[in-house]
Write a protein that holds these residues in place. Sequence first.
Motif, PDB file in Angstrom:
ATOM      1  N   ILE A  17       0.834  -1.203   0.000  1.00 20.25           N
ATOM      2  CA  ILE A  17       0.000   0.000   0.000  1.00 20.25           C
ATOM      3  C   ILE A  17       0.868   1.251   0.000  1.00 20.25           C
ATOM      4  O   ILE A  17       0.611   2.204  -0.749  1.00 20.25           O
ATOM      5  CB  ILE A  17      -0.949  -0.007   1.214  1.00 20.25           C
ATOM      6  CG1 ILE A  17      -1.959  -1.147   1.079  1.00 20.25           C
ATOM      7  CG2 ILE A  17      -1.683   1.330   1.334  1.00 20.25           C
ATOM      8  CD1 ILE A  17      -2.829  -1.353   2.313  1.00 20.25           C
ATOM      9  N   LEU A  18       1.910   1.255   0.840  1.00 19.12           N
ATOM     10  CA  LEU A  18       2.800   2.411   0.927  1.00 19.12           C
ATOM     11  C   LEU A  18       3.461   2.699  -0.413  1.00 19.12           C
ATOM     12  O   LEU A  18       3.528   3.859  -0.849  1.00 19.12           O
ATOM     13  CB  LEU A  18       3.873   2.179   2.004  1.00 19.12           C
ATOM     14  CG  LEU A  18       4.900   3.309   2.187  1.00 19.12           C
ATOM     15  CD1 LEU A  18       4.211   4.597   2.608  1.00 19.12           C
ATOM     16  CD2 LEU A  18       5.961   2.903   3.196  1.00 19.12           C
ATOM     17  N   LYS A  19       3.940   1.651  -1.092  1.00 11.47           N
ATOM     18  CA  LYS A  19       4.587   1.867  -2.391  1.00 11.47           C
ATOM     19  C   LYS A  19       3.606   2.463  -3.393  1.00 11.47           C
ATOM     20  O   LYS A  19       3.952   3.383  -4.140  1.00 11.47           O
ATOM     21  CB  LYS A  19       5.163   0.567  -2.944  1.00 11.47           C
ATOM     22  CG  LYS A  19       5.763   0.766  -4.342  1.00 11.47           C
ATOM     23  CD  LYS A  19       6.479  -0.432  -4.888  1.00 11.47           C
ATOM     24  CE  LYS A  19       7.017  -0.120  -6.284  1.00 11.47           C
ATOM     25  NZ  LYS A  19       7.821  -1.219  -6.858  1.00 11.47           N
ATOM     26  N   LEU A  20       2.378   1.937  -3.423  1.00 15.80           N
ATOM     27  CA  LEU A  20       1.387   2.445  -4.369  1.00 15.80           C
ATOM     28  C   LEU A  20       1.035   3.901  -4.088  1.00 15.80           C
ATOM     29  O   LEU A  20       0.835   4.678  -5.023  1.00 15.80           O
ATOM     30  CB  LEU A  20       0.124   1.573  -4.323  1.00 15.80           C
ATOM     31  CG  LEU A  20       0.250   0.188  -4.956  1.00 15.80           C
ATOM     32  CD1 LEU A  20      -1.014  -0.621  -4.718  1.00 15.80           C
ATOM     33  CD2 LEU A  20       0.537   0.293  -6.447  1.00 15.80           C
ATOM     34  N   VAL A  21       0.952   4.265  -2.814  1.00 19.29           N
ATOM     35  CA  VAL A  21       0.670   5.662  -2.455  1.00 19.29           C
ATOM     36  C   VAL A  21       1.796   6.569  -2.943  1.00 19.29           C
ATOM     37  O   VAL A  21       1.551   7.631  -3.540  1.00 19.29           O
ATOM     38  CB  VAL A  21       0.488   5.810  -0.927  1.00 19.29           C
ATOM     39  CG1 VAL A  21       0.441   7.287  -0.535  1.00 19.29           C
ATOM     40  CG2 VAL A  21      -0.781   5.099  -0.476  1.00 19.29           C
ATOM     41  N   ILE A  22       3.042   6.151  -2.707  1.00 20.41           N
ATOM     42  CA  ILE A  22       4.197   6.934  -3.147  1.00 20.41           C
ATOM     43  C   ILE A  22       4.224   7.033  -4.671  1.00 20.41           C
ATOM     44  O   ILE A  22       4.439   8.113  -5.234  1.00 20.41           O
ATOM     45  CB  ILE A  22       5.512   6.308  -2.628  1.00 20.41           C
ATOM     46  CG1 ILE A  22       5.586   6.438  -1.104  1.00 20.41           C
ATOM     47  CG2 ILE A  22       6.722   6.980  -3.273  1.00 20.41           C
ATOM     48  CD1 ILE A  22       6.741   5.694  -0.481  1.00 20.41           C
ATOM     49  N   VAL A  23       3.999   5.908  -5.348  1.00 22.51           N
ATOM     50  CA  VAL A  23       3.990   5.881  -6.815  1.00 22.51           C
ATOM     51  C   VAL A  23       2.930   6.837  -7.353  1.00 22.51           C
ATOM     52  O   VAL A  23       3.183   7.611  -8.292  1.00 22.51           O
ATOM     53  CB  VAL A  23       3.731   4.445  -7.320  1.00 22.51           C
ATOM     54  CG1 VAL A  23       3.341   4.447  -8.796  1.00 22.51           C
ATOM     55  CG2 VAL A  23       4.973   3.581  -7.130  1.00 22.51           C
ATOM     56  N   TYR A  24       1.736   6.797  -6.760  1.00 27.31           N
ATOM     57  CA  TYR A  24       0.633   7.651  -7.223  1.00 27.31           C
ATOM     58  C   TYR A  24       0.964   9.134  -7.070  1.00 27.31           C
ATOM     59  O   TYR A  24       0.758   9.930  -8.003  1.00 27.31           O
ATOM     60  CB  TYR A  24      -0.633   7.306  -6.455  1.00 27.31           C
ATOM     61  CG  TYR A  24      -1.829   8.136  -6.846  1.00 27.31           C
ATOM     62  CD1 TYR A  24      -2.413   7.982  -8.101  1.00 27.31           C
ATOM     63  CD2 TYR A  24      -2.377   9.072  -5.969  1.00 27.31           C
ATOM     64  CE1 TYR A  24      -3.515   8.738  -8.475  1.00 27.31           C
ATOM     65  CE2 TYR A  24      -3.471   9.827  -6.333  1.00 27.31           C
ATOM     66  CZ  TYR A  24      -4.039   9.655  -7.587  1.00 27.31           C
ATOM     67  OH  TYR A  24      -5.120  10.412  -7.961  1.00 27.31           O
ATOM     68  N   ILE A  25       1.499   9.510  -5.918  1.00 21.52           N
ATOM     69  CA  ILE A  25       1.824  10.913  -5.662  1.00 21.52           C
ATOM     70  C   ILE A  25       2.952  11.385  -6.581  1.00 21.52           C
ATOM     71  O   ILE A  25       2.853  12.443  -7.222  1.00 21.52           O
ATOM     72  CB  ILE A  25       2.220  11.124  -4.179  1.00 21.52           C
ATOM     73  CG1 ILE A  25       1.010  10.875  -3.277  1.00 21.52           C
ATOM     74  CG2 ILE A  25       2.764  12.535  -3.964  1.00 21.52           C
ATOM     75  CD1 ILE A  25       1.335  10.871  -1.802  1.00 21.52           C
ATOM     76  N   VAL A  26       4.020  10.591  -6.664  1.00 24.08           N
ATOM     77  CA  VAL A  26       5.186  10.984  -7.463  1.00 24.08           C
ATOM     78  C   VAL A  26       4.822  11.129  -8.934  1.00 24.08           C
ATOM     79  O   VAL A  26       5.167  12.135  -9.575  1.00 24.08           O
ATOM     80  CB  VAL A  26       6.340   9.963  -7.295  1.00 24.08           C
ATOM     81  CG1 VAL A  26       7.438  10.216  -8.323  1.00 24.08           C
ATOM     82  CG2 VAL A  26       6.914  10.043  -5.884  1.00 24.08           C
TER      83      VAL A  26
END
Length: 287
Positions: A17-26
């Motif tokens: 979940i954390l990786k997907l959140v970071i990917v989405y924001i970046v």
Amino acid sequence: MLNPQIELGGKKLYKKILKLVIVYIVWSVIYAFYITWWEYGIRIDTAILKSVIKLTIYSRYHLWYLPMLIGIYIFTPLLRAMIRGGGGIQYAVLIFFINVILKTILEFKIIPHFELINTLIEKLPLEILSQGIGYYILGYWLYTYGLDLQKRRLLYILAGISVLLTSIISGYVALKDGTLEGLLHQNMSLTTFFEAMAIFVFFKGHYLKKEISLHAGMKIQFLSNLTLGIYLFHDVVLSFFRETQILDTTDFNPILSIPCISSLLFVISALVIILLKRIPVISKWIV
């Protein structure tokens, strides 16, 4: 991930979940700068920053999949508990199927008193099984329980009819009105439902249990590791083609141009992602 027999720790799920959140924001920020700079030129001022903030919040159109996937992961522990309890999976699939039928009928507005019926249906909590979670549960059900030969044949017939019907209706509307008709291409249309099921069942039945060589397995894993990055990056290339008018699907026969341009997009995006994956931090968190 829904299989209750496979251990899924909270820490592992949290990292996904954390990786997907970071990917989405970046990537929302990357596309915001890309689109803004393309339109106004490469500079930093108040107008540029306002545009970037606005576009970041709205995000790029193809990134819709990431918040949906984050939601699926968040709901996964609850869905696993439901499956472990037994009985609920078939009921969820049935509700999802009914939801798909209702969505398709209402999209075409082919029933009397459409507005009234649509208002009543919207009061029902069917959206919880829409799109991502519905297909997520459906995939697990098909993988676990499968379909017998007679049902598979019926599914392939329905999928074939869906492809034909979509082509005919979309082509007719395009010729008649000069616009693209996308109702039958939507995720929650009955045609897409049958097509997606047929593709899943076909590959599950023909390739899932086949043994593959170590070399072939390594190639599949290599390509699999690139897919997220290709999905994220491909619109950079597509937007470049569109804005510079270097290449367009209307440049030659669409029967040839669409697969050719798609293949070129895939190759260019894959090469860029291969290079980016050589940077450890980017490889781990961004692509």
